[in-house]
Design a protein around this motif. Structure first.
Motif, mmCIF file in Angstrom:
data_model
loop_
_atom_site.group_PDB
_atom_site.id
_atom_site.type_symbol
_atom_site.label_atom_id
_atom_site.label_comp_id
_atom_site.label_asym_id
_atom_site.label_seq_id
_atom_site.Cartn_x
_atom_site.Cartn_y
_atom_site.Cartn_z
ATOM 1 N N THR A 9 0.836 -1.214 0.000
ATOM 2 C CA THR A 9 0.000 0.000 0.000
ATOM 3 C C THR A 9 0.867 1.260 0.000
ATOM 4 O O THR A 9 0.343 2.371 0.024
ATOM 5 C CB THR A 9 -0.906 0.038 1.262
ATOM 6 N N GLY A 10 2.190 1.113 -0.032
ATOM 7 C CA GLY A 10 3.085 2.274 0.080
ATOM 8 C C GLY A 10 3.278 3.000 -1.241
ATOM 9 O O GLY A 10 2.625 2.686 -2.249
ATOM 10 N N ALA A 11 4.193 3.974 -1.227
ATOM 11 C CA ALA A 11 4.412 4.841 -2.397
ATOM 12 C C ALA A 11 4.755 4.033 -3.641
ATOM 13 O O ALA A 11 4.230 4.301 -4.728
ATOM 14 C CB ALA A 11 5.528 5.837 -2.083
ATOM 15 N N VAL A 12 5.615 3.037 -3.510
ATOM 16 C CA VAL A 12 5.955 2.207 -4.678
ATOM 17 C C VAL A 12 5.118 0.930 -4.685
ATOM 18 O O VAL A 12 4.758 0.424 -5.751
ATOM 19 C CB VAL A 12 7.477 1.917 -4.716
ATOM 20 N N ARG A 32 0.392 -4.093 7.635
ATOM 21 C CA ARG A 32 -0.367 -4.168 8.885
ATOM 22 C C ARG A 32 -1.856 -3.994 8.604
ATOM 23 O O ARG A 32 -2.696 -4.596 9.261
ATOM 24 C CB ARG A 32 0.139 -3.105 9.864
ATOM 25 N N HIS A 36 -0.984 -8.177 8.571
ATOM 26 C CA HIS A 36 0.343 -8.792 8.669
ATOM 27 C C HIS A 36 1.357 -7.785 9.195
ATOM 28 O O HIS A 36 1.824 -6.925 8.447
ATOM 29 C CB HIS A 36 0.800 -9.305 7.296
ATOM 30 N N ASP A 37 1.669 -7.895 10.478
ATOM 31 C CA ASP A 37 2.754 -7.075 11.015
ATOM 32 C C ASP A 37 4.048 -7.844 10.778
ATOM 33 O O ASP A 37 4.406 -8.748 11.524
ATOM 34 C CB ASP A 37 2.547 -6.809 12.503
ATOM 35 N N LEU A 38 4.759 -7.478 9.723
ATOM 36 C CA LEU A 38 5.926 -8.254 9.292
ATOM 37 C C LEU A 38 7.110 -8.109 10.232
ATOM 38 O O LEU A 38 8.065 -8.877 10.151
ATOM 39 C CB LEU A 38 6.338 -7.819 7.875
ATOM 40 N N VAL A 74 8.684 -4.229 -0.447
ATOM 41 C CA VAL A 74 8.772 -2.767 -0.531
ATOM 42 C C VAL A 74 8.173 -2.151 0.733
ATOM 43 O O VAL A 74 7.571 -1.083 0.697
ATOM 44 C CB VAL A 74 8.077 -2.205 -1.802
ATOM 45 N N SER A 75 8.360 -2.863 1.854
ATOM 46 C CA SER A 75 7.895 -2.310 3.130
ATOM 47 C C SER A 75 8.901 -1.270 3.607
ATOM 48 O O SER A 75 10.045 -1.236 3.156
ATOM 49 C CB SER A 75 7.746 -3.417 4.176
ATOM 50 N N SER A 76 8.474 -0.406 4.507
ATOM 51 C CA SER A 76 9.380 0.634 5.005
ATOM 52 C C SER A 76 8.875 1.176 6.328
ATOM 53 O O SER A 76 7.724 0.958 6.709
ATOM 54 C CB SER A 76 9.482 1.786 3.997
ATOM 55 N N LEU A 111 13.761 -4.160 -2.577
ATOM 56 C CA LEU A 111 14.091 -2.835 -3.107
ATOM 57 C C LEU A 111 15.003 -2.123 -2.116
ATOM 58 O O LEU A 111 14.643 -1.955 -0.941
ATOM 59 C CB LEU A 111 12.812 -2.015 -3.320
ATOM 60 N N TYR A 123 18.750 5.666 8.642
ATOM 61 C CA TYR A 123 17.794 4.847 7.878
ATOM 62 C C TYR A 123 18.545 3.823 7.025
ATOM 63 O O TYR A 123 18.162 2.656 6.942
ATOM 64 C CB TYR A 123 16.939 5.767 6.996
ATOM 65 N N LYS A 127 18.756 -0.505 5.815
ATOM 66 C CA LYS A 127 18.777 -1.026 4.436
ATOM 67 C C LYS A 127 19.995 -1.924 4.228
ATOM 68 O O LYS A 127 19.934 -2.920 3.515
ATOM 69 C CB LYS A 127 18.790 0.129 3.424
ATOM 70 N N THR A 147 17.282 5.118 -6.897
ATOM 71 C CA THR A 147 17.528 6.444 -6.311
ATOM 72 C C THR A 147 16.233 6.960 -5.678
ATOM 73 O O THR A 147 15.204 6.290 -5.719
ATOM 74 C CB THR A 147 18.001 7.427 -7.400
ATOM 75 N N PHE A 149 12.708 8.676 -4.975
ATOM 76 C CA PHE A 149 11.530 8.931 -5.810
ATOM 77 C C PHE A 149 11.333 10.449 -5.909
ATOM 78 O O PHE A 149 11.801 11.202 -5.058
ATOM 79 C CB PHE A 149 10.267 8.322 -5.186
HETATM 80 N N1 LIG Z 1 10.991 6.710 -0.930
HETATM 81 C C1 LIG Z 1 12.101 6.731 -1.675
HETATM 82 O O1 LIG Z 1 12.547 7.775 -2.195
HETATM 83 C C2 LIG Z 1 12.838 5.421 -1.910
HETATM 84 C C3 LIG Z 1 13.874 5.363 -2.857
HETATM 85 C C4 LIG Z 1 14.532 4.135 -3.092
HETATM 86 C C5 LIG Z 1 14.144 2.999 -2.371
HETATM 87 N N2 LIG Z 1 13.164 3.115 -1.441
HETATM 88 C C6 LIG Z 1 12.773 1.893 -0.715
HETATM 89 O O2 LIG Z 1 11.497 1.529 -1.194
HETATM 90 C C7 LIG Z 1 10.795 0.793 -0.182
HETATM 91 C C8 LIG Z 1 9.379 1.346 -0.089
HETATM 92 O O3 LIG Z 1 9.425 2.702 0.273
HETATM 93 P P1 LIG Z 1 8.114 3.599 0.212
HETATM 94 O O4 LIG Z 1 8.572 5.011 0.295
HETATM 95 O O5 LIG Z 1 7.254 3.126 -0.914
HETATM 96 O O6 LIG Z 1 7.415 3.184 1.596
HETATM 97 P P2 LIG Z 1 6.085 3.804 2.250
HETATM 98 O O7 LIG Z 1 5.330 4.641 1.287
HETATM 99 O O8 LIG Z 1 6.500 4.400 3.554
HETATM 100 O O9 LIG Z 1 5.206 2.489 2.541
HETATM 101 C C9 LIG Z 1 5.591 1.572 3.533
HETATM 102 C C10 LIG Z 1 4.766 0.303 3.397
HETATM 103 O O10 LIG Z 1 5.228 -0.629 4.391
HETATM 104 C C11 LIG Z 1 4.102 -1.093 5.143
HETATM 105 N N3 LIG Z 1 4.538 -1.401 6.507
HETATM 106 C C12 LIG Z 1 5.085 -0.552 7.433
HETATM 107 N N4 LIG Z 1 5.331 -1.207 8.580
HETATM 108 C C13 LIG Z 1 4.935 -2.497 8.386
HETATM 109 C C14 LIG Z 1 4.922 -3.663 9.201
HETATM 110 N N5 LIG Z 1 5.375 -3.659 10.466
HETATM 111 N N6 LIG Z 1 4.435 -4.814 8.672
HETATM 112 C C15 LIG Z 1 3.962 -4.844 7.404
HETATM 113 N N7 LIG Z 1 3.976 -3.780 6.575
HETATM 114 C C16 LIG Z 1 4.440 -2.615 7.065
HETATM 115 C C17 LIG Z 1 3.081 0.061 5.086
HETATM 116 O O11 LIG Z 1 1.754 -0.393 5.294
HETATM 117 P P3 LIG Z 1 1.080 -0.373 6.778
HETATM 118 O O12 LIG Z 1 1.419 0.962 7.386
HETATM 119 O O13 LIG Z 1 -0.368 -0.601 6.525
HETATM 120 O O14 LIG Z 1 1.683 -1.512 7.533
HETATM 121 C C18 LIG Z 1 3.279 0.510 3.636
HETATM 122 O O15 LIG Z 1 2.540 -0.330 2.773
HETATM 123 C C19 LIG Z 1 11.619 0.950 1.110
HETATM 124 O O16 LIG Z 1 12.329 -0.235 1.336
HETATM 125 C C20 LIG Z 1 12.575 2.084 0.793
HETATM 126 O O17 LIG Z 1 13.801 1.947 1.468
HETATM 127 C C21 LIG Z 1 12.483 4.267 -1.209
#
Ligand SMILES: NC(=O)c1ccc[n+]([C@@H]2O[C@H](COP(=O)([O-])OP(=O)(O)OC[C@H]3O[C@@H](n4cnc5c(N)ncnc54)[C@H](OP(=O)(O)O)[C@@H]3O)[C@@H](O)[C@H]2O)c1
Length: 263
Positions: A9-12, A32, A36-38, A74-76, A111, A123, A127, A147, A149
């Protein structure tokens, strides 16, 4: 194919789920919000007994992952604490890998971030733990480092607001569209494991302060932007190109200007 998306459900993650669905695949969203709390200690095994499944209790990952061809992680977590980041990415990765092994899932796709293994940030410490755990895995794995987003400029704008001023760290960035990162992840997940794949970056280098300035202007916000060089090794990594792709990387299509225009 059935593909699990941790953080779907996150950004990616939401783009990954949409793309899988559009291509006729079944996406299993693990967050979550889907129960599923991973990062929980018993995420891999909770509710695995028949009785628990019949009672409608949250089912363990091992059960949910049965029949999946791949898991895309792609959790974060949003944190500035190295301890919190390493605890989160360590627990999530260990839980997913344990459940994948038990369920016979042949491919784990993670990712990561360009420079995560080299740049010393709180952070990124998490990773790095994630990358190390995945790379030590005997079962098939792929890691894609991308890189920032385009949306990263919005986060920096929100974090750096100080009264009437907008503070932005001096930072070289190569922003990429989240949907293009999702496209790459889906392509990887549907094929054979690649190990550490070629980095993915945006089509051109940008200056973060300039990105934030343009974002504020595009959204009608008027604050003077002050560029601040951060001290120490992390500040140097932001300025010296550690977070940019090297030669041979694949490049995305959408520029930051095009992303802004589509807001
Ligand atoms: N943002 C960037 O610029 C960027 C760039 C390169 C790589 N990345 C990597 O891309 C990945 C995704 O980033 P994002 O920015 O898309 O993340 P995000 O928008 O913050 O989304 C995080 C996701 O993780 C889930 N999550 C959080 N805690 C959890 C838990 N305990 N159990 C299960 N799910 C959980 C959230 O759903 P719930 O809250 O419902 O659990 C949500 O779906 C990360 O690994 C990040 O390091 C990000």
């Amino acid at each position: 194919m059935r593909v699990a998306v941790a953080g779907g459900t996150g950004a990616v993650g939401r783009h990954v789920v949409e793309l899988l669905g559009a291509a006729g695949h079944a996406a299993v969203v693990l967050t979550r919000s889907t129960g599923h709390d991973l990062s929980a200690q018993d995420a891999a095994t909770a509710g695995v007994t028949e009785g628990a499944a019949a009672s409608g209790a949250p089912r363990g990952l091992t059960v949910v992952l049965a029949g999946c061809a791949a898991v895309i992680d792609v959790s974060s977590i949003a944190t500035t604490s190295a301890a919190t980041s390493t605890a989160f990415f360590g627990a999530v990765t260990r839980n997913l890998l344990a459940a994948e092994r038990a369920a016979g899932v042949p491919h784990h796709v993670a990712l990561s971030i360009v420079g995560a293994a080299a740049a010393p940030s709180a952070y990124y410490a998490g990773k790095k733990v994630q990358e190390d755990l995945v790379m030590a895995e005997p079962v098939g794995w792929s890691i894609l480092r991308a890189t920032q987003f385009h949306e990263f400029a919005v986060q920096i704008a929100e974090q750096g607001r100080m009264g009437p001023l907008q503070l932005v760290p001096t930072m070289r960035s190569q922003p990429v569209a989240a949907v293009e990162v999702a496209e790459a992840l889906v392509e990887i997940a549907l094929g054979d494991p690649r190990g550490l794949d070629r980095d993915l970056g945006g089509p051109r280098e940008e200056n973060m302060a300039e990105m934030v300035r343009r974002y504020l202007a595009a959204t009608g916000q008027k604050r003077p932007v002050l560029q601040v060089p951060l001290p120490g090794a992390w500040g140097r990594a932001l300025r010296d190109g550690t977070l940019l792709t090297a030669r041979g990387a694949r490049l995305g299509r959408q520029t930051f200007a095009e992303w802004l225009a589509a807001l």
